[in-house]
Design a protein around this motif. Structure first.
Motif, PDB file in Angstrom:
ATOM      1  N   HIS A 166       0.837  -1.207   0.000  1.00 30.69           N
ATOM      2  CA  HIS A 166       0.000   0.000   0.000  1.00 30.69           C
ATOM      3  C   HIS A 166       0.871   1.255   0.000  1.00 30.69           C
ATOM      4  O   HIS A 166       0.570   2.235  -0.698  1.00 30.69           O
ATOM      5  CB  HIS A 166      -0.932   0.002   1.207  1.00 30.69           C
ATOM      6  N   ALA A 167       1.950   1.219   0.784  1.00 31.47           N
ATOM      7  CA  ALA A 167       2.853   2.369   0.813  1.00 31.47           C
ATOM      8  C   ALA A 167       3.516   2.563  -0.544  1.00 31.47           C
ATOM      9  O   ALA A 167       3.697   3.700  -1.001  1.00 31.47           O
ATOM     10  CB  ALA A 167       3.906   2.180   1.902  1.00 31.47           C
ATOM     11  N   ALA A 168       3.870   1.465  -1.217  1.00 31.15           N
ATOM     12  CA  ALA A 168       4.484   1.558  -2.541  1.00 31.15           C
ATOM     13  C   ALA A 168       3.511   2.168  -3.547  1.00 31.15           C
ATOM     14  O   ALA A 168       3.888   3.028  -4.356  1.00 31.15           O
ATOM     15  CB  ALA A 168       4.935   0.177  -3.007  1.00 31.15           C
ATOM     16  N   SER A 169       2.251   1.742  -3.504  1.00 29.29           N
ATOM     17  CA  SER A 169       1.243   2.312  -4.405  1.00 29.29           C
ATOM     18  C   SER A 169       1.047   3.804  -4.143  1.00 29.29           C
ATOM     19  O   SER A 169       0.909   4.603  -5.077  1.00 29.29           O
ATOM     20  CB  SER A 169      -0.090   1.575  -4.239  1.00 29.29           C
ATOM     21  N   ARG A 170       1.045   4.154  -2.864  1.00 32.80           N
ATOM     22  CA  ARG A 170       0.899   5.569  -2.510  1.00 32.80           C
ATOM     23  C   ARG A 170       2.086   6.372  -3.020  1.00 32.80           C
ATOM     24  O   ARG A 170       1.932   7.501  -3.520  1.00 32.80           O
ATOM     25  CB  ARG A 170       0.770   5.694  -0.992  1.00 32.80           C
ATOM     26  N   SER A 171       3.277   5.809  -2.905  1.00 32.45           N
ATOM     27  CA  SER A 171       4.474   6.488  -3.385  1.00 32.45           C
ATOM     28  C   SER A 171       4.420   6.704  -4.893  1.00 32.45           C
ATOM     29  O   SER A 171       4.815   7.763  -5.390  1.00 32.45           O
ATOM     30  CB  SER A 171       5.724   5.686  -3.004  1.00 32.45           C
ATOM     31  N   LEU A 172       3.925   5.697  -5.624  1.00 32.39           N
ATOM     32  CA  LEU A 172       3.765   5.866  -7.076  1.00 32.39           C
ATOM     33  C   LEU A 172       2.856   7.050  -7.382  1.00 32.39           C
ATOM     34  O   LEU A 172       3.130   7.853  -8.280  1.00 32.39           O
ATOM     35  CB  LEU A 172       3.197   4.592  -7.692  1.00 32.39           C
ATOM     36  N   GLU A 173       1.762   7.160  -6.635  1.00 29.86           N
ATOM     37  CA  GLU A 173       0.828   8.268  -6.844  1.00 29.86           C
ATOM     38  C   GLU A 173       1.484   9.613  -6.556  1.00 29.86           C
ATOM     39  O   GLU A 173       1.144  10.621  -7.183  1.00 29.86           O
ATOM     40  CB  GLU A 173      -0.394   8.093  -5.946  1.00 29.86           C
ATOM     41  N   LEU A 174       2.428   9.623  -5.613  1.00 27.86           N
ATOM     42  CA  LEU A 174       3.088  10.865  -5.209  1.00 27.86           C
ATOM     43  C   LEU A 174       4.387  11.100  -5.970  1.00 27.86           C
ATOM     44  O   LEU A 174       5.206  11.933  -5.569  1.00 27.86           O
ATOM     45  CB  LEU A 174       3.369  10.837  -3.701  1.00 27.86           C
ATOM     46  N   GLY A 175       4.603  10.367  -7.060  1.00 26.33           N
ATOM     47  CA  GLY A 175       5.778  10.584  -7.888  1.00 26.33           C
ATOM     48  C   GLY A 175       7.074  10.086  -7.294  1.00 26.33           C
ATOM     49  O   GLY A 175       8.143  10.616  -7.604  1.00 26.33           O
ATOM     50  N   GLY A 176       7.003   9.069  -6.440  1.00 27.36           N
ATOM     51  CA  GLY A 176       8.214   8.493  -5.866  1.00 27.36           C
ATOM     52  C   GLY A 176       8.583   8.999  -4.495  1.00 27.36           C
ATOM     53  O   GLY A 176       9.637   8.642  -3.964  1.00 27.36           O
ATOM     54  N   ALA A 177       7.735   9.808  -3.866  1.00 27.34           N
ATOM     55  CA  ALA A 177       8.018  10.314  -2.521  1.00 27.34           C
ATOM     56  C   ALA A 177       8.057   9.171  -1.522  1.00 27.34           C
ATOM     57  O   ALA A 177       7.357   8.167  -1.668  1.00 27.34           O
ATOM     58  CB  ALA A 177       6.955  11.329  -2.110  1.00 27.34           C
ATOM     59  N   THR A 178       8.887   9.329  -0.497  1.00 24.69           N
ATOM     60  CA  THR A 178       8.955   8.311   0.555  1.00 24.69           C
ATOM     61  C   THR A 178       7.702   8.380   1.418  1.00 24.69           C
ATOM     62  O   THR A 178       7.334   9.451   1.919  1.00 24.69           O
ATOM     63  CB  THR A 178      10.208   8.514   1.424  1.00 24.69           C
ATOM     64  N   VAL A 179       7.061   7.246   1.583  1.00 20.64           N
ATOM     65  CA  VAL A 179       5.821   7.149   2.357  1.00 20.64           C
ATOM     66  C   VAL A 179       6.101   6.322   3.604  1.00 20.64           C
ATOM     67  O   VAL A 179       6.634   5.208   3.509  1.00 20.64           O
ATOM     68  CB  VAL A 179       4.712   6.483   1.524  1.00 20.64           C
ATOM     69  N   PRO A 180       5.782   6.837   4.788  1.00 23.68           N
ATOM     70  CA  PRO A 180       5.968   6.033   6.000  1.00 23.68           C
ATOM     71  C   PRO A 180       5.142   4.751   5.925  1.00 23.68           C
ATOM     72  O   PRO A 180       4.057   4.740   5.333  1.00 23.68           O
ATOM     73  CB  PRO A 180       5.465   6.949   7.118  1.00 23.68           C
ATOM     74  N   VAL A 181       5.654   3.692   6.534  1.00 23.15           N
ATOM     75  CA  VAL A 181       4.895   2.444   6.570  1.00 23.15           C
ATOM     76  C   VAL A 181       3.594   2.707   7.304  1.00 23.15           C
ATOM     77  O   VAL A 181       3.569   3.331   8.358  1.00 23.15           O
ATOM     78  CB  VAL A 181       5.706   1.327   7.247  1.00 23.15           C
ATOM     79  N   GLU A 182       2.522   2.228   6.744  1.00 27.16           N
ATOM     80  CA  GLU A 182       1.150   2.625   7.072  1.00 27.16           C
ATOM     81  C   GLU A 182       0.803   2.571   8.548  1.00 27.16           C
ATOM     82  O   GLU A 182       0.925   1.551   9.218  1.00 27.16           O
ATOM     83  CB  GLU A 182       0.174   1.709   6.329  1.00 27.16           C
TER      84      GLU A 182
END
Length: 392
Positions: A359-375
């Motif tokens: 889920h964090a990886a999918s969110r990062s894709l949506e944000l253009g590669g930004a680092t997303v904290p683990v959910e």
């Protein structure tokens, strides 16, 4: 009950570790009381579960359940004593059945797993555990509250090579983990409903979760993907997981490569291991090579950084690995966890951790590669606040 859709032999999932490798040695004696079991789903993976359940001494298979009864009968063969049914409710009502293995499309997992747990059945479920982290957490809590085994079929974690890697990492032979790098690429199959991250990365993320030493865990995820063929979803992706010890784990997944590559490298402060899954002659190699920090006390602070690093070049060792069918080991672990009243090696919580990374990886894709904290709930609120600030 939801049926596991049929898949042609040309389209069979390209990740079936140890599918046809015989288990060596003398068959174990059958226990006095075998665990009654049912398999739900007769598509691609269901027949493998049926075969291994029937060959596991601690289990007794009573049912194969699928909406397509004719397909179930083809899987079982003409003379099988295992019953066929299209009714999941009939399976759950059978008092002989203490455990169910679910191999249906992921969208049906939550409903089927929850119904089985509420009926008092232990559950082995194919990955992903569900399509939602919230639903997965709910299932874990339900299983724990009822004292039932909820196990994820992270099959690669039960291959002899990954079990040995876990031993090497947890035993300290590699030293402190410095990096994890995996490549899982081949030509096809482009999936109609998920991108390449959700198709291939769960294998590497489940392995990462399985082998990481205690105290080291993912804290952030960034991902970049591309769709050069216009498939409508990422066909090539690079995933980076930041670990709590400062190390990085990197995964490259790709549907468009003309060659098939399956390699994993784990570097430690003492040794580095290389796993090449397509090289049966030397599947695992452990190299006594690396970088050492050797600061001599007599150096001044001004020049100390110039002498910190030295390079170590030692021997390579290829550990002997006993060939075993991974799915047979999955079934043995499932039965042992039930019998011993303990959590399996890949329990529901491990499935939840992998799902959160996806889920964090999918969110990062949506944000253009930004680092997303683990959910976590707080993390989601933080990301939303950051997006609002950026929009202003």
């Amino acid at each position: 009950m939801t049926s596991s859709g049929g898949v042609s032999s040309a389209e069979q999932a390209h990740e079936a570790p140890g599918e046809h490798v015989p288990t060596p040695g003398v068959p174990e004696p059958r226990p006095a009381e075998r665990i009654g079991m049912a398999v739900v789903g007769a598509g691609y993976w269901g027949p493998n579960l049926v075969r291994n359940a029937q060959q596991t001494a601690a289990l007794r298979l009573h049912w194969l359940c699928d909406l397509d009864e004719a397909r179930s009968r083809r899987v079982l063969g003409e003379y099988s004593t295992v019953g066929c049914t299209t009714s999941f409710e009939e399976v759950l009502a059978d008092q002989r059945v203490r455990a169910v293995a679910i191999a249906t499309p992921a969208a049906a997992h939550y409903r089927l797993v929850r119904a089985a747990l509420e009926a008092g059945k232990h559950v082995l479920v194919e990955k992903p555990i569900t399509t939602s982290a919230e639903e997965a957490a709910e299932l874990c809590e339900l299983a724990e509250a009822r004292g039932l085994v909820l196990m994820c079929d992270h099959t690669f974690c039960y291959t002899p090579v990954v079990r040995r890697i876990r031993e090497l990492v947890h035993g300290g032979e590699l030293g402190d983990i410095q990096f994890f790098d995996s490549v899982r690429i081949n030509l096809g199959l482009v999936q109609p409903d998920v991108d390449v991250l959700w198709d291939l990365a769960p294998h590497d993320l489940s392995i990462l979760d399985f082998v990481l030493p205690p105290g080291v865990e993912p804290v952030g995820v960034s991902a970049q993907g591309a769709d050069p063929i216009g498939a409508g979803r990422a066909c090539v992706a690079y995933l980076t997981v930041r670990l709590s010890n400062g190390a990085l784990a990197h995964c490259h997944v790709n549907w468009l490569s003309p060659t098939k590559v399956r390699t994993t490298m784990i570097g430690g402060s003492r040794r580095t291991l290389v796993w090449d899954d397509l090289n049966p002659q030397a599947r695992l190699a452990v190299h006594d090579r690396g970088v050492d920090l050797t600061p001599p006390d007599e150096l001044t602070d001004a020049i100390r950084h110039q002498a910190l690093i030295s390079y170590r070049v030692g021997e390579m060792v290829a550990p002997a690995l006993v060939e075993q069918e991974a799915l047979r080991n999955v079934m043995a672990e499932f039965a042992a966890a039930i019998t011993e009243g303990r959590a399996p090696l890949t329990d529901g919580r491990s499935g939840l951790r992998v799902l959160r990374l996806l889920h964090a990886a999918s969110r990062s894709l949506e944000l253009g590669g930004a680092t997303v904290p683990v959910e976590t709930t707080g993390d989601v609120e933080l990301i939303t606040a950051q997006e609002r600030a950026t929009a202003r």
